[in-house]
Design a protein around this motif. Structure first.
Motif, PDB file in Angstrom:
ATOM      1  N   GLU A 136      38.049  49.487  26.419  1.00 56.19           N
ATOM      2  CA  GLU A 136      38.657  50.828  26.382  1.00 56.19           C
ATOM      3  C   GLU A 136      37.935  51.774  27.333  1.00 56.19           C
ATOM      4  OE1 GLU A 136      41.386  50.583  25.113  1.00 56.19           O
ATOM      5  OE2 GLU A 136      41.390  49.701  23.120  1.00 56.19           O
ATOM      6  N   MET A 137      36.609  51.602  27.481  1.00 57.46           N
ATOM      7  CA  MET A 137      35.859  52.423  28.446  1.00 57.46           C
ATOM      8  C   MET A 137      36.356  52.172  29.860  1.00 57.46           C
ATOM      9  SD  MET A 137      31.929  52.115  27.190  1.00 57.46           S
ATOM     10  CE  MET A 137      31.588  52.063  25.438  1.00 57.46           C
ATOM     11  N   LYS A 138      36.626  50.915  30.180  1.00 60.81           N
ATOM     12  CA  LYS A 138      37.141  50.583  31.509  1.00 60.81           C
ATOM     13  C   LYS A 138      38.521  51.189  31.722  1.00 60.81           C
ATOM     14  CE  LYS A 138      34.338  46.466  31.911  1.00 60.81           C
ATOM     15  NZ  LYS A 138      34.275  45.008  31.880  1.00 60.81           N
ATOM     16  N   HIS A 139      39.339  51.188  30.669  1.00 61.44           N
ATOM     17  CA  HIS A 139      40.657  51.815  30.763  1.00 61.44           C
ATOM     18  C   HIS A 139      40.503  53.317  31.028  1.00 61.44           C
ATOM     19  CE1 HIS A 139      42.321  48.459  27.948  1.00 61.44           C
ATOM     20  NE2 HIS A 139      42.081  48.016  29.172  1.00 61.44           N
ATOM     21  N   ALA A 140      39.594  53.957  30.301  1.00 64.60           N
ATOM     22  CA  ALA A 140      39.366  55.395  30.487  1.00 64.60           C
ATOM     23  C   ALA A 140      38.916  55.675  31.920  1.00 64.60           C
ATOM     24  CB  ALA A 140      38.331  55.903  29.481  1.00 64.60           C
ATOM     25  N   GLU A 141      38.041  54.826  32.433  1.00 62.97           N
ATOM     26  CA  GLU A 141      37.566  54.992  33.808  1.00 62.97           C
ATOM     27  C   GLU A 141      38.719  54.891  34.802  1.00 62.97           C
ATOM     28  OE1 GLU A 141      34.079  53.142  36.666  1.00 62.97           O
ATOM     29  OE2 GLU A 141      34.921  51.870  35.093  1.00 62.97           O
ATOM     30  N   MET A 142      39.610  53.927  34.597  1.00 58.05           N
ATOM     31  CA  MET A 142      40.758  53.767  35.486  1.00 58.05           C
ATOM     32  C   MET A 142      41.671  54.991  35.422  1.00 58.05           C
ATOM     33  SD  MET A 142      41.593  49.751  34.667  1.00 58.05           S
ATOM     34  CE  MET A 142      43.075  49.646  35.665  1.00 58.05           C
ATOM     35  N   LEU A 143      41.913  55.487  34.209  1.00 55.80           N
ATOM     36  CA  LEU A 143      42.779  56.658  34.045  1.00 55.80           C
ATOM     37  C   LEU A 143      42.167  57.892  34.721  1.00 55.80           C
ATOM     38  CD1 LEU A 143      43.851  56.067  30.355  1.00 55.80           C
ATOM     39  CD2 LEU A 143      45.362  55.988  32.352  1.00 55.80           C
ATOM     40  N   ILE A 144      40.867  58.080  34.536  1.00 52.21           N
ATOM     41  CA  ILE A 144      40.193  59.223  35.167  1.00 52.21           C
ATOM     42  C   ILE A 144      40.316  59.126  36.683  1.00 52.21           C
ATOM     43  CG2 ILE A 144      37.920  60.249  35.615  1.00 52.21           C
ATOM     44  CD1 ILE A 144      37.254  59.542  32.627  1.00 52.21           C
ATOM     45  N   GLY A 145      40.083  57.947  37.214  1.00 56.99           N
ATOM     46  CA  GLY A 145      40.196  57.754  38.656  1.00 56.99           C
ATOM     47  C   GLY A 145      41.589  58.057  39.168  1.00 56.99           C
ATOM     48  N   ARG A 146      42.588  57.621  38.430  1.00 55.55           N
ATOM     49  CA  ARG A 146      43.966  57.852  38.869  1.00 55.55           C
ATOM     50  C   ARG A 146      44.344  59.324  38.778  1.00 55.55           C
ATOM     51  NH1 ARG A 146      46.913  55.509  42.606  1.00 55.55           N
ATOM     52  NH2 ARG A 146      49.047  56.214  42.395  1.00 55.55           N
ATOM     53  N   ILE A 147      43.919  59.992  37.699  1.00 61.43           N
ATOM     54  CA  ILE A 147      44.199  61.425  37.552  1.00 61.43           C
ATOM     55  C   ILE A 147      43.586  62.193  38.720  1.00 61.43           C
ATOM     56  CG2 ILE A 147      43.706  63.476  36.154  1.00 61.43           C
ATOM     57  CD1 ILE A 147      43.857  61.525  33.664  1.00 61.43           C
ATOM     58  N   LEU A 148      42.350  61.851  39.069  1.00 57.14           N
ATOM     59  CA  LEU A 148      41.694  62.517  40.195  1.00 57.14           C
ATOM     60  C   LEU A 148      42.427  62.234  41.500  1.00 57.14           C
ATOM     61  CD1 LEU A 148      37.978  61.903  39.227  1.00 57.14           C
ATOM     62  CD2 LEU A 148      39.187  64.104  39.218  1.00 57.14           C
TER      63      LEU A 148
END
Length: 154
Positions: free
Chosen positions: A51-63
């Protein structure tokens, strides 16, 4: 690249779900460790890391889409008092997560953001696996009783 605002909001909603899951899984993992259920501890902790990796991917995409990741928002965290309740709470959360990812995938397609859609589909595959793992545990508890299931989790 300026992204679609509705999609950025959907990504932030998904991020809130992932951040919530990290917290819930980590608390469940530590409770299981405290109770001496090492295998369950590892299983919950491994899921929290995913789930941490998913959060990291989402943050990267939002940015990338020139949005602002909102990391201060969490959904309700549902900590189970016992293992069976933990598994049931986690399963319910994962079912909601799968639904939310499916809806965001449709939205990404509608706004013609296929790179975001592909990323979301990749995360959805992980979430589907989480549902399967939790349903396997629920089935084992039902078939062999909670006590016998727990005896296999040392």
């Amino acid at each position: 690249m300026k992204g679609n605002q509705e999609l950025i909001q959907a990504l932030n909603d998904l991020l809130a779900g992932e951040l919530t899951a990290i917290n819930q899984y980590m608390v469940h993992a530590e409770m299981c460790e405290d109770w001496g259920y090492g295998k369950l501890h590892e299983s919950f902790e491994k899921r929290a890391i995913a789930e941490m990796k998913h959060a990291e991917m989402l943050i990267g995409r939002i940015l990338f889409l020139e949005g602002t990741p909102i990391v201060s928002s969490l959904n309700d965290i549902k900590i189970g008092a016992g293992v069976a309740q933990q598994i049931d709470n986690d399963h319910a959360a994962e079912i909601d997560t799968v639904r939310n990812y499916n809806e965001a995938i449709v939205l990404a397609g509608q706004v013609l953001d296929y790179a975001t859609r592909d990323m979301l589909m990749s995360i959805l595959n992980d979430e589907d696996r989480h549902v399967d793992e939790l349903e396997d545990m629920q089935d084992q508890i039902e078939q062999m009783s909670l006590q016998i299931f727990l005896s296999t989790q040392k």
